[in-house]
Design a protein around this motif. Sequence first.
Motif, PDB file in Angstrom:
ATOM      1  N   LEU A 150     -13.895 -12.411 -10.588  1.00  0.00           N
ATOM      2  CA  LEU A 150     -15.321 -12.601 -10.351  1.00  0.00           C
ATOM      3  C   LEU A 150     -15.994 -12.394 -11.696  1.00  0.00           C
ATOM      4  CD1 LEU A 150     -17.664 -13.093  -8.385  1.00  0.00           C
ATOM      5  CD2 LEU A 150     -17.747 -10.614  -7.987  1.00  0.00           C
ATOM      6  N   LEU A 151     -16.528 -13.482 -12.266  1.00  0.00           N
ATOM      7  CA  LEU A 151     -17.028 -13.453 -13.632  1.00  0.00           C
ATOM      8  C   LEU A 151     -18.547 -13.535 -13.690  1.00  0.00           C
ATOM      9  CD1 LEU A 151     -14.518 -15.880 -15.410  1.00  0.00           C
ATOM     10  CD2 LEU A 151     -14.365 -13.392 -15.172  1.00  0.00           C
ATOM     11  N   GLU A 152     -19.097 -12.843 -14.683  1.00  0.00           N
ATOM     12  CA  GLU A 152     -20.522 -12.947 -15.000  1.00  0.00           C
ATOM     13  C   GLU A 152     -20.647 -13.841 -16.237  1.00  0.00           C
ATOM     14  OE1 GLU A 152     -21.691  -8.944 -15.667  1.00  0.00           O
ATOM     15  OE2 GLU A 152     -21.444  -8.332 -13.571  1.00  0.00           O
ATOM     16  N   PRO A 153     -21.050 -15.092 -16.079  1.00  0.00           N
ATOM     17  CA  PRO A 153     -21.047 -16.040 -17.205  1.00  0.00           C
ATOM     18  C   PRO A 153     -22.227 -15.817 -18.157  1.00  0.00           C
ATOM     19  CG  PRO A 153     -21.907 -17.114 -15.251  1.00  0.00           C
ATOM     20  CD  PRO A 153     -21.475 -15.743 -14.818  1.00  0.00           C
ATOM     21  N   PHE A 154     -21.901 -15.637 -19.443  1.00  0.00           N
ATOM     22  CA  PHE A 154     -22.924 -15.408 -20.457  1.00  0.00           C
ATOM     23  C   PHE A 154     -23.270 -16.694 -21.218  1.00  0.00           C
ATOM     24  CE2 PHE A 154     -22.498 -11.192 -19.359  1.00  0.00           C
ATOM     25  CZ  PHE A 154     -23.129 -10.284 -20.208  1.00  0.00           C
ATOM     26  N   CYS A 155     -22.247 -17.384 -21.741  1.00  0.00           N
ATOM     27  CA  CYS A 155     -22.510 -18.569 -22.557  1.00  0.00           C
ATOM     28  C   CYS A 155     -21.260 -19.433 -22.644  1.00  0.00           C
ATOM     29  CB  CYS A 155     -23.002 -18.196 -23.958  1.00  0.00           C
ATOM     30  SG  CYS A 155     -21.823 -17.202 -24.928  1.00  0.00           S
ATOM     31  N   LEU A 156     -21.436 -20.663 -23.138  1.00  0.00           N
ATOM     32  CA  LEU A 156     -20.351 -21.608 -23.320  1.00  0.00           C
ATOM     33  C   LEU A 156     -20.256 -21.995 -24.788  1.00  0.00           C
ATOM     34  CD1 LEU A 156     -20.999 -23.965 -20.298  1.00  0.00           C
ATOM     35  CD2 LEU A 156     -18.765 -22.956 -20.780  1.00  0.00           C
ATOM     36  N   GLU A 158     -17.972 -24.857 -27.344  1.00  0.00           N
ATOM     37  CA  GLU A 158     -16.929 -25.848 -27.546  1.00  0.00           C
ATOM     38  C   GLU A 158     -16.274 -25.601 -28.898  1.00  0.00           C
ATOM     39  OE1 GLU A 158     -16.232 -30.700 -27.779  1.00  0.00           O
ATOM     40  OE2 GLU A 158     -18.254 -29.864 -27.901  1.00  0.00           O
ATOM     41  N   TYR A 159     -14.947 -25.635 -28.924  1.00  0.00           N
ATOM     42  CA  TYR A 159     -14.223 -25.398 -30.174  1.00  0.00           C
ATOM     43  C   TYR A 159     -12.911 -26.154 -30.139  1.00  0.00           C
ATOM     44  CZ  TYR A 159     -11.846 -22.901 -33.970  1.00  0.00           C
ATOM     45  OH  TYR A 159     -11.173 -22.592 -35.123  1.00  0.00           O
ATOM     46  N   LYS A 160     -12.734 -27.057 -31.103  1.00  0.00           N
ATOM     47  CA  LYS A 160     -11.500 -27.825 -31.255  1.00  0.00           C
ATOM     48  C   LYS A 160     -11.083 -28.503 -29.950  1.00  0.00           C
ATOM     49  CE  LYS A 160      -9.604 -25.515 -35.293  1.00  0.00           C
ATOM     50  NZ  LYS A 160      -8.434 -24.844 -35.903  1.00  0.00           N
ATOM     51  N   ARG A 161     -11.994 -29.267 -29.387  1.00  0.00           N
ATOM     52  CA  ARG A 161     -11.751 -30.092 -28.212  1.00  0.00           C
ATOM     53  C   ARG A 161     -11.440 -29.277 -26.957  1.00  0.00           C
ATOM     54  NH1 ARG A 161      -7.119 -33.876 -29.481  1.00  0.00           N
ATOM     55  NH2 ARG A 161      -7.694 -34.761 -27.459  1.00  0.00           N
ATOM     56  N   ARG A 162     -11.875 -28.027 -26.935  1.00  0.00           N
ATOM     57  CA  ARG A 162     -11.753 -27.211 -25.734  1.00  0.00           C
ATOM     58  C   ARG A 162     -13.074 -26.498 -25.484  1.00  0.00           C
ATOM     59  NH1 ARG A 162      -6.072 -26.433 -24.685  1.00  0.00           N
ATOM     60  NH2 ARG A 162      -4.794 -26.809 -26.546  1.00  0.00           N
ATOM     61  N   TRP A 163     -13.417 -26.325 -24.210  1.00  0.00           N
ATOM     62  CA  TRP A 163     -14.581 -25.543 -23.828  1.00  0.00           C
ATOM     63  C   TRP A 163     -14.148 -24.132 -23.448  1.00  0.00           C
ATOM     64  CZ3 TRP A 163     -19.619 -26.252 -24.434  1.00  0.00           C
ATOM     65  CH2 TRP A 163     -20.100 -27.554 -24.621  1.00  0.00           C
ATOM     66  N   TYR A 164     -14.920 -23.150 -23.881  1.00  0.00           N
ATOM     67  CA  TYR A 164     -14.647 -21.751 -23.575  1.00  0.00           C
ATOM     68  C   TYR A 164     -15.879 -21.123 -22.934  1.00  0.00           C
ATOM     69  CZ  TYR A 164     -10.598 -22.202 -26.670  1.00  0.00           C
ATOM     70  OH  TYR A 164      -9.430 -22.598 -27.250  1.00  0.00           O
ATOM     71  N   LEU A 165     -15.647 -20.416 -21.838  1.00  0.00           N
ATOM     72  CA  LEU A 165     -16.691 -19.628 -21.199  1.00  0.00           C
ATOM     73  C   LEU A 165     -16.552 -18.188 -21.665  1.00  0.00           C
ATOM     74  CD1 LEU A 165     -18.881 -19.017 -19.012  1.00  0.00           C
ATOM     75  CD2 LEU A 165     -16.961 -18.674 -17.414  1.00  0.00           C
ATOM     76  N   PHE A 166     -17.657 -17.601 -22.092  1.00  0.00           N
ATOM     77  CA  PHE A 166     -17.675 -16.178 -22.434  1.00  0.00           C
ATOM     78  C   PHE A 166     -18.342 -15.440 -21.285  1.00  0.00           C
ATOM     79  CE2 PHE A 166     -16.597 -17.982 -26.379  1.00  0.00           C
ATOM     80  CZ  PHE A 166     -15.897 -17.010 -27.074  1.00  0.00           C
ATOM     81  N   ALA A 167     -17.555 -14.577 -20.644  1.00  0.00           N
ATOM     82  CA  ALA A 167     -18.020 -13.925 -19.425  1.00  0.00           C
ATOM     83  C   ALA A 167     -17.423 -12.527 -19.311  1.00  0.00           C
ATOM     84  CB  ALA A 167     -17.627 -14.766 -18.204  1.00  0.00           C
ATOM     85  N   ARG A 168     -18.074 -11.705 -18.498  1.00  0.00           N
ATOM     86  CA  ARG A 168     -17.540 -10.378 -18.180  1.00  0.00           C
ATOM     87  C   ARG A 168     -16.882 -10.411 -16.810  1.00  0.00           C
ATOM     88  NH1 ARG A 168     -22.566  -6.324 -19.318  1.00  0.00           N
ATOM     89  NH2 ARG A 168     -23.196  -7.282 -17.351  1.00  0.00           N
ATOM     90  N   LYS A 169     -15.760  -9.712 -16.679  1.00  0.00           N
ATOM     91  CA  LYS A 169     -15.189  -9.502 -15.359  1.00  0.00           C
ATOM     92  C   LYS A 169     -16.067  -8.464 -14.656  1.00  0.00           C
ATOM     93  CE  LYS A 169     -10.944  -8.690 -16.898  1.00  0.00           C
ATOM     94  NZ  LYS A 169     -10.892  -9.214 -18.289  1.00  0.00           N
ATOM     95  N   HIS A 170     -16.616  -8.849 -13.502  1.00  0.00           N
ATOM     96  CA  HIS A 170     -17.592  -8.014 -12.807  1.00  0.00           C
ATOM     97  C   HIS A 170     -17.035  -6.628 -12.489  1.00  0.00           C
ATOM     98  CE1 HIS A 170     -20.928  -6.894 -10.295  1.00  0.00           C
ATOM     99  NE2 HIS A 170     -20.130  -6.721  -9.250  1.00  0.00           N
TER     100      HIS A 170
END
Length: 302
Positions: A150-156, A158-170
């Motif tokens: 269960l993640l709390e999404p902060f921001c997205l 894109e880096y080297k043709r991949r998307w990364y979500l930065f989130a906290r585990k609730h």
Amino acid sequence: MAKSYFKSYIWLLETLQSRGRLTLNEIKDLWMRSAVNDEGRELATRTFANHVAAIADIFGIDIVCDRHDNTYRIENEGDLGGRGLRDWMMEALSLNNLINESVGLRTRLLFESVPSSHRFLTDIIRAIRDGRMLDVNYQGFTMEESRDFLLEPFCLKEYKRRWYLFARKHGIDKEPHSFALDRMNKVSVSEKTFNIPKSFDAQAFFRTRYGVLQYEGEKPVGITVRASARQAKYFRTLPLHPSQKETEATDTYSIFTYFLAPNYDFIHDILYYGDDVEVLEPKELREQMTMITENQAKLYKK
């Protein structure tokens, strides 16, 4: 959402951004001459109003009418000039619309595929916008089996043709960590909400990071590299990192400085440039680069 409607939203946003103020009749006339309107249907007043409402809901962009001359414009257009999600979105939408309007160019405009943008990106953007948590089934490359978070999404990012979500585990993490979208098996937007700390600044969060990875204990340091005159031209037009500064330039080389945590991605990117780029400082990083290149040399001498 119907695909044809989404194309209409794109067209309307790009048209108002590129042409400025337009009356409803002018918008309707342009729509009838648009290649996006492949069925040749008129833009009904009710449909236009629905488009305006949908654009405000999906993109957070308000289209308003000036009653003095009955022209429509993008009210918060000044916000589109930043480096955030909205600016990226508008650039992508404008490019997509241009391609749709220029059918003959479709086979002559080549893009790198970003597989992780095909799934989950829309739901994650909505969750970030609405402050909702995400139920995610995830399996990183080092994980033997997938796990539910269960993640709390902060921001997205894109880096080297991949998307990364930065989130906290609730209920577990204090700081957000990276989750690659291409390692997500399932994503659903939860009904649970959360609040991002007011102190969180996405730009500041990445200020001393290189790429997306930063492991515990890695601290930013001053880094000095020497680049060949040829490579320096590339660094000037596309800096390696926002902290880049060119402190010396000669006919044969340039000196660049950085302030970042020299992680795995940074080291391997420097290695990519071969003998065109040399790490001068700090001593520890130079020694690490020396060890890697010596091991490479042994590998190829076998």
